[in-house]
Design a protein around this motif. Structure first.
Motif, PDB file in Angstrom:
ATOM      1  N   ARG A   6      43.049  -1.581 104.434  1.00  0.00           N
ATOM      2  CA  ARG A   6      43.029  -0.271 103.752  1.00  0.00           C
ATOM      3  C   ARG A   6      44.832   0.120 103.985  1.00  0.00           C
ATOM      4  O   ARG A   6      45.287   0.306 104.650  1.00  0.00           O
ATOM      5  CB  ARG A   6      42.237   0.579 104.664  1.00  0.00           C
ATOM      6  CG  ARG A   6      42.306   2.194 103.995  1.00  0.00           C
ATOM      7  CD  ARG A   6      41.256   2.584 103.773  1.00  0.00           C
ATOM      8  NE  ARG A   6      41.155   4.213 103.819  1.00  0.00           N
ATOM      9  CZ  ARG A   6      42.045   4.951 103.417  1.00  0.00           C
ATOM     10  NH1 ARG A   6      43.242   4.611 102.771  1.00  0.00           N
ATOM     11  NH2 ARG A   6      41.747   6.148 103.261  1.00  0.00           N
ATOM     12  N   GLY A   7      45.170   0.561 102.683  1.00  0.00           N
ATOM     13  CA  GLY A   7      46.577   0.650 102.617  1.00  0.00           C
ATOM     14  C   GLY A   7      47.369   1.034 101.253  1.00  0.00           C
ATOM     15  O   GLY A   7      46.596   0.932 100.326  1.00  0.00           O
ATOM     16  N   ASP A   8      48.379   1.018 101.523  1.00  0.00           N
ATOM     17  CA  ASP A   8      49.337   1.090 100.390  1.00  0.00           C
ATOM     18  C   ASP A   8      49.955  -0.174  99.962  1.00  0.00           C
ATOM     19  O   ASP A   8      50.933  -0.792 100.755  1.00  0.00           O
ATOM     20  CB  ASP A   8      50.529   2.274 100.490  1.00  0.00           C
ATOM     21  CG  ASP A   8      51.418   2.481  99.360  1.00  0.00           C
ATOM     22  OD1 ASP A   8      51.558   1.509  98.514  1.00  0.00           O
ATOM     23  OD2 ASP A   8      52.301   3.385  99.657  1.00  0.00           O
ATOM     24  N   ILE A   9      49.726  -0.886  98.787  1.00  0.00           N
ATOM     25  CA  ILE A   9      50.148  -2.194  98.506  1.00  0.00           C
ATOM     26  C   ILE A   9      51.646  -2.350  98.415  1.00  0.00           C
ATOM     27  O   ILE A   9      52.132  -3.263  98.506  1.00  0.00           O
ATOM     28  CB  ILE A   9      49.477  -2.879  97.209  1.00  0.00           C
ATOM     29  CG1 ILE A   9      49.572  -4.175  97.062  1.00  0.00           C
ATOM     30  CG2 ILE A   9      50.017  -1.847  96.038  1.00  0.00           C
ATOM     31  CD1 ILE A   9      48.630  -4.857  95.849  1.00  0.00           C
ATOM     32  N   THR A  10      52.300  -1.192  98.053  1.00  0.00           N
ATOM     33  CA  THR A  10      53.822  -1.132  98.001  1.00  0.00           C
ATOM     34  C   THR A  10      54.506  -1.419  99.248  1.00  0.00           C
ATOM     35  O   THR A  10      55.592  -1.464  99.357  1.00  0.00           O
ATOM     36  CB  THR A  10      54.485  -0.159  97.169  1.00  0.00           C
ATOM     37  OG1 THR A  10      54.126   1.036  98.068  1.00  0.00           O
ATOM     38  CG2 THR A  10      53.792   0.191  95.848  1.00  0.00           C
ATOM     39  N   SER A 116      40.946  -2.627  87.845  1.00  0.00           N
ATOM     40  CA  SER A 116      40.143  -2.077  86.797  1.00  0.00           C
ATOM     41  C   SER A 116      39.143  -1.045  87.398  1.00  0.00           C
ATOM     42  O   SER A 116      38.494  -0.483  86.553  1.00  0.00           O
ATOM     43  CB  SER A 116      39.441  -3.244  85.796  1.00  0.00           C
ATOM     44  OG  SER A 116      40.176  -3.627  85.104  1.00  0.00           O
ATOM     45  N   THR A 117      39.335  -0.822  88.916  1.00  0.00           N
ATOM     46  CA  THR A 117      38.164   0.074  89.133  1.00  0.00           C
ATOM     47  C   THR A 117      38.628   1.446  89.356  1.00  0.00           C
ATOM     48  O   THR A 117      37.880   2.527  89.662  1.00  0.00           O
ATOM     49  CB  THR A 117      37.814  -0.140  90.754  1.00  0.00           C
ATOM     50  OG1 THR A 117      38.762  -0.333  91.465  1.00  0.00           O
ATOM     51  CG2 THR A 117      37.114  -1.696  90.677  1.00  0.00           C
ATOM     52  N   GLY A 118      39.937   1.851  89.042  1.00  0.00           N
ATOM     53  CA  GLY A 118      40.392   3.219  88.958  1.00  0.00           C
ATOM     54  C   GLY A 118      40.144   3.795  87.794  1.00  0.00           C
ATOM     55  O   GLY A 118      38.972   4.017  87.216  1.00  0.00           O
ATOM     56  N   ILE A 149      44.883 -14.528 100.963  1.00  0.00           N
ATOM     57  CA  ILE A 149      44.579 -13.917  99.867  1.00  0.00           C
ATOM     58  C   ILE A 149      43.910 -12.443 100.186  1.00  0.00           C
ATOM     59  O   ILE A 149      43.048 -12.715 100.997  1.00  0.00           O
ATOM     60  CB  ILE A 149      43.658 -14.195  98.850  1.00  0.00           C
ATOM     61  CG1 ILE A 149      43.993 -15.725  98.266  1.00  0.00           C
ATOM     62  CG2 ILE A 149      43.280 -13.377  97.702  1.00  0.00           C
ATOM     63  CD1 ILE A 149      43.141 -16.422  97.408  1.00  0.00           C
ATOM     64  N   GLU A 150      44.691 -11.451 100.134  1.00  0.00           N
ATOM     65  CA  GLU A 150      44.190 -10.301 100.679  1.00  0.00           C
ATOM     66  C   GLU A 150      44.097  -9.106  99.555  1.00  0.00           C
ATOM     67  O   GLU A 150      44.831  -9.256  98.467  1.00  0.00           O
ATOM     68  CB  GLU A 150      44.990  -9.679 101.858  1.00  0.00           C
ATOM     69  CG  GLU A 150      46.371  -9.315 101.423  1.00  0.00           C
ATOM     70  CD  GLU A 150      47.101  -8.812 102.602  1.00  0.00           C
ATOM     71  OE1 GLU A 150      46.746  -9.174 103.943  1.00  0.00           O
ATOM     72  OE2 GLU A 150      48.284  -8.441 102.578  1.00  0.00           O
ATOM     73  N   TRP A 151      43.117  -8.141 100.014  1.00  0.00           N
ATOM     74  CA  TRP A 151      43.212  -6.976  98.965  1.00  0.00           C
ATOM     75  C   TRP A 151      43.275  -5.839  99.841  1.00  0.00           C
ATOM     76  O   TRP A 151      43.081  -5.454 100.966  1.00  0.00           O
ATOM     77  CB  TRP A 151      41.420  -7.028  98.571  1.00  0.00           C
ATOM     78  CG  TRP A 151      41.019  -7.913  97.697  1.00  0.00           C
ATOM     79  CD1 TRP A 151      41.227  -7.748  96.180  1.00  0.00           C
ATOM     80  CD2 TRP A 151      40.414  -9.234  97.777  1.00  0.00           C
ATOM     81  NE1 TRP A 151      41.013  -8.855  95.663  1.00  0.00           N
ATOM     82  CE2 TRP A 151      40.487  -9.619  96.369  1.00  0.00           C
ATOM     83  CE3 TRP A 151      40.276 -10.043  98.890  1.00  0.00           C
ATOM     84  CZ2 TRP A 151      39.959 -10.989  96.345  1.00  0.00           C
ATOM     85  CZ3 TRP A 151      39.742 -11.245  98.817  1.00  0.00           C
ATOM     86  CH2 TRP A 151      39.645 -11.785  97.288  1.00  0.00           C
ATOM     87  N   VAL A 152      44.574  -4.913  99.195  1.00  0.00           N
ATOM     88  CA  VAL A 152      45.042  -3.794  99.571  1.00  0.00           C
ATOM     89  C   VAL A 152      44.307  -2.598  98.905  1.00  0.00           C
ATOM     90  O   VAL A 152      44.699  -2.351  97.809  1.00  0.00           O
ATOM     91  CB  VAL A 152      46.632  -3.706  99.759  1.00  0.00           C
ATOM     92  CG1 VAL A 152      46.913  -2.549 100.327  1.00  0.00           C
ATOM     93  CG2 VAL A 152      47.118  -5.062 100.425  1.00  0.00           C
ATOM     94  N   LEU A 153      43.400  -1.892  99.712  1.00  0.00           N
ATOM     95  CA  LEU A 153      42.506  -0.915  99.235  1.00  0.00           C
ATOM     96  C   LEU A 153      43.043   0.418  99.683  1.00  0.00           C
ATOM     97  O   LEU A 153      43.154   0.766 100.807  1.00  0.00           O
ATOM     98  CB  LEU A 153      41.182  -1.203  99.423  1.00  0.00           C
ATOM     99  CG  LEU A 153      40.910  -2.774  98.802  1.00  0.00           C
ATOM    100  CD1 LEU A 153      39.793  -3.322  99.620  1.00  0.00           C
ATOM    101  CD2 LEU A 153      40.873  -2.901  97.367  1.00  0.00           C
ATOM    102  N   PHE A 154      43.057   1.514  98.611  1.00  0.00           N
ATOM    103  CA  PHE A 154      43.559   2.592  99.096  1.00  0.00           C
ATOM    104  C   PHE A 154      42.564   3.630  99.645  1.00  0.00           C
ATOM    105  O   PHE A 154      42.943   4.663 100.524  1.00  0.00           O
ATOM    106  CB  PHE A 154      44.033   3.294  97.672  1.00  0.00           C
ATOM    107  CG  PHE A 154      44.909   4.355  97.589  1.00  0.00           C
ATOM    108  CD1 PHE A 154      46.268   4.309  97.927  1.00  0.00           C
ATOM    109  CD2 PHE A 154      44.386   5.718  97.331  1.00  0.00           C
ATOM    110  CE1 PHE A 154      47.040   5.363  98.413  1.00  0.00           C
ATOM    111  CE2 PHE A 154      45.297   6.725  97.645  1.00  0.00           C
ATOM    112  CZ  PHE A 154      46.546   6.506  97.965  1.00  0.00           C
TER     113      PHE A 154
END
Length: 168
Positions: A6-10, A116-118, A149-154
């Protein structure tokens, strides 16, 4: 190999490349796209202008400039139109194209947002399943080429959905 955070991809510092859920112009926009462009600085936009856009489901790679990684891989995801316009296939193609570009450029660690989920309204549960299945298949077909491979999700909801997809 696979994880969600969970976080900010930048602000992710443990990857070689981050993925930008871009629009087809590649010239910046809202959400993740705008955040990546702001964090990378103006040289990202300059390089993106030379790419002449990108088709939905494909990907293009640039430098990362002021971001804490080497590359940004830009992929325009599909806009959800009820699932009858090849949205699922196009989303899988986004992930496949990004992973191929990462390997071609020697990136062994890659971070994705939830493509695409936003504002494109792809259902999160379906998108997470497609993302995880595509990534797992890629790793099986390309053993040893990627370390992470990770997903960084807001937000918490999206993070929980991707966690469940990874467990399933």
């Amino acid at each position: 190999m696979f994880r969600t955070i969970r976080g900010d991809i930048t602000k992710v510092t443990d990857v070689d490349a981050i993925v930008n859920a871009a629009n087809t112009s590649l010239l910046g926009g809202g959400g993740v796209d705008g955040a990546i462009h702001r964090a990378a600085g103006p040289k990202l936009l300059e390089e993106c202008r030379t790419l002449h856009g990108c088709e939905t489901g494909k990907a293009k790679i640039t430098g990362a400039y002021e971001l804490p990684c080497s590359y940004v891989i830009h992929t325009p995801g599909p806009i959800w139109q009820g699932g009858h316009k090849k949205e699922r296939e196009l989303l899988a193609s986004c992930y496949q194209s990004c992973l191929e570009l990462a390997v071609q450029h020697g990136a062994r660690r890659i971070a994705f947002p939830s493509i695409s989920t936003g504002v494109y309204h792809f259902p999160v549960e379906e998108a997470a399943g497609i993302a995880v299945r595509t990534a797992k298949r890629f790793v099986q077909e390309h053993p040893g080429e990627l370390e992470l491979i990770e997903w960084v999700l807001f937000d918490d909801h999206t993070w929980k959905v991707y966690e469940k997809a990874l467990q399933g």
